[in-house]
Design a protein around this motif. Sequence first.
Motif, PDB file in Angstrom:
ATOM      1  N   GLN A  33      36.361  40.525  35.561  1.00 21.55           N
ATOM      2  CA  GLN A  33      36.365  40.106  36.958  1.00 21.55           C
ATOM      3  C   GLN A  33      37.799  39.732  37.349  1.00 21.55           C
ATOM      4  O   GLN A  33      38.663  39.524  36.498  1.00 21.55           O
ATOM      5  CB  GLN A  33      35.438  38.900  37.137  1.00 21.55           C
ATOM      6  CG  GLN A  33      34.011  39.170  36.721  1.00 21.55           C
ATOM      7  CD  GLN A  33      33.374  40.287  37.522  1.00 21.55           C
ATOM      8  OE1 GLN A  33      33.465  40.315  38.734  1.00 21.55           O
ATOM      9  NE2 GLN A  33      32.745  41.223  36.826  1.00 21.55           N
ATOM     10  N   ASP A  34      38.040  39.599  38.650  1.00 25.08           N
ATOM     11  CA  ASP A  34      39.366  39.222  39.144  1.00 25.08           C
ATOM     12  C   ASP A  34      39.855  37.914  38.541  1.00 25.08           C
ATOM     13  O   ASP A  34      41.054  37.740  38.319  1.00 25.08           O
ATOM     14  CB  ASP A  34      39.361  39.103  40.670  1.00 25.08           C
ATOM     15  CG  ASP A  34      39.239  40.451  41.357  1.00 25.08           C
ATOM     16  OD1 ASP A  34      39.464  41.486  40.703  1.00 25.08           O
ATOM     17  OD2 ASP A  34      38.915  40.455  42.562  1.00 25.08           O
ATOM     18  N   SER A  35      38.930  36.998  38.249  1.00 26.12           N
ATOM     19  CA  SER A  35      39.318  35.690  37.714  1.00 26.12           C
ATOM     20  C   SER A  35      40.066  35.801  36.386  1.00 26.12           C
ATOM     21  O   SER A  35      40.887  34.950  36.056  1.00 26.12           O
ATOM     22  CB  SER A  35      38.096  34.792  37.550  1.00 26.12           C
ATOM     23  OG  SER A  35      37.152  35.390  36.677  1.00 26.12           O
ATOM     24  N   ALA A  36      39.837  36.860  35.626  1.00 21.98           N
ATOM     25  CA  ALA A  36      40.519  37.043  34.344  1.00 21.98           C
ATOM     26  C   ALA A  36      42.012  37.320  34.519  1.00 21.98           C
ATOM     27  O   ALA A  36      42.789  37.131  33.597  1.00 21.98           O
ATOM     28  CB  ALA A  36      39.880  38.186  33.562  1.00 21.98           C
ATOM     29  N   PHE A  37      42.402  37.736  35.724  1.00 22.63           N
ATOM     30  CA  PHE A  37      43.796  38.069  36.018  1.00 22.63           C
ATOM     31  C   PHE A  37      44.478  36.987  36.850  1.00 22.63           C
ATOM     32  O   PHE A  37      45.615  37.136  37.266  1.00 22.63           O
ATOM     33  CB  PHE A  37      43.869  39.406  36.761  1.00 22.63           C
ATOM     34  CG  PHE A  37      43.264  40.546  35.984  1.00 22.63           C
ATOM     35  CD1 PHE A  37      44.008  41.243  35.056  1.00 22.63           C
ATOM     36  CD2 PHE A  37      41.935  40.898  36.173  1.00 22.63           C
ATOM     37  CE1 PHE A  37      43.454  42.283  34.333  1.00 22.63           C
ATOM     38  CE2 PHE A  37      41.369  41.942  35.457  1.00 22.63           C
ATOM     39  CZ  PHE A  37      42.132  42.634  34.530  1.00 22.63           C
ATOM     40  N   SER A  38      43.791  35.874  37.051  1.00 24.63           N
ATOM     41  CA  SER A  38      44.281  34.813  37.926  1.00 24.63           C
ATOM     42  C   SER A  38      45.495  34.097  37.363  1.00 24.63           C
ATOM     43  O   SER A  38      45.526  33.729  36.197  1.00 24.63           O
ATOM     44  CB  SER A  38      43.166  33.782  38.155  1.00 24.63           C
ATOM     45  OG  SER A  38      43.660  32.661  38.840  1.00 24.63           O
ATOM     46  N   GLU A  39      46.481  33.903  38.218  1.00 23.69           N
ATOM     47  CA  GLU A  39      47.629  33.078  37.844  1.00 23.69           C
ATOM     48  C   GLU A  39      47.435  31.657  38.344  1.00 23.69           C
ATOM     49  O   GLU A  39      48.240  30.780  38.047  1.00 23.69           O
ATOM     50  CB  GLU A  39      48.913  33.700  38.386  1.00 23.69           C
ATOM     51  CG  GLU A  39      49.158  35.040  37.732  1.00 23.69           C
ATOM     52  CD  GLU A  39      50.606  35.408  37.634  1.00 23.69           C
ATOM     53  OE1 GLU A  39      51.479  34.536  37.779  1.00 23.69           O
ATOM     54  OE2 GLU A  39      50.864  36.592  37.377  1.00 23.69           O
ATOM     55  N   GLU A  40      46.383  31.432  39.095  1.00 22.77           N
ATOM     56  CA  GLU A  40      46.054  30.098  39.601  1.00 22.77           C
ATOM     57  C   GLU A  40      45.281  29.300  38.562  1.00 22.77           C
ATOM     58  O   GLU A  40      45.406  28.090  38.473  1.00 22.77           O
ATOM     59  CB  GLU A  40      45.225  30.199  40.881  1.00 22.77           C
ATOM     60  CG  GLU A  40      45.963  30.868  42.021  1.00 22.77           C
ATOM     61  CD  GLU A  40      47.177  30.063  42.455  1.00 22.77           C
ATOM     62  OE1 GLU A  40      47.080  28.825  42.566  1.00 22.77           O
ATOM     63  OE2 GLU A  40      48.235  30.676  42.668  1.00 22.77           O
ATOM     64  N   ASN A  41      44.460  30.002  37.780  1.00 22.57           N
ATOM     65  CA  ASN A  41      43.642  29.344  36.756  1.00 22.57           C
ATOM     66  C   ASN A  41      44.134  29.748  35.381  1.00 22.57           C
ATOM     67  O   ASN A  41      44.651  30.842  35.189  1.00 22.57           O
ATOM     68  CB  ASN A  41      42.176  29.743  36.907  1.00 22.57           C
ATOM     69  CG  ASN A  41      41.609  29.320  38.236  1.00 22.57           C
ATOM     70  OD1 ASN A  41      41.810  28.199  38.668  1.00 22.57           O
ATOM     71  ND2 ASN A  41      40.920  30.226  38.900  1.00 22.57           N
ATOM     72  N   VAL A  42      43.944  28.862  34.445  1.00 25.61           N
ATOM     73  CA  VAL A  42      44.320  29.142  33.067  1.00 25.61           C
ATOM     74  C   VAL A  42      43.085  29.445  32.237  1.00 25.61           C
ATOM     75  O   VAL A  42      43.097  30.299  31.370  1.00 25.61           O
ATOM     76  CB  VAL A  42      45.089  27.948  32.463  1.00 25.61           C
ATOM     77  CG1 VAL A  42      45.362  28.158  30.994  1.00 25.61           C
ATOM     78  CG2 VAL A  42      46.380  27.742  33.218  1.00 25.61           C
TER      79      VAL A  42
END
Length: 113
Positions: A33-42
Amino acid sequence: KAFLNLCKNHPPDICILGLGPDGHITSLFPLLQDSAFSEENVVIHTTTDILAVHDRISLTLPALTQAKKFLFLLKGEEKKKTWEAMLESPEDARRWPAKWVIERGDVTVVSWW
């Protein structure tokens, strides 16, 4: 975000990874999902129907790839087939999270088939 900044300023020396038979690494299961590429979340929450434990926690790919070096440990014919399929596949990191690591890091593969 503070952890990601910490990793950027003081990156881990090495990250040791395996590869699941479906191509997952660190509980990042395809299709990402997009969340796996997030720079906002670790850290993200992931789920799978493949393994007995369904709910997992993992680092995002940007956080994971702050390490200076990466070591993949691969054992057995099944892992060999998965690794080769990944390398030959035109699909990107959404399908093969290890490709993200390979494209961004100093990677060594230790294998015994």
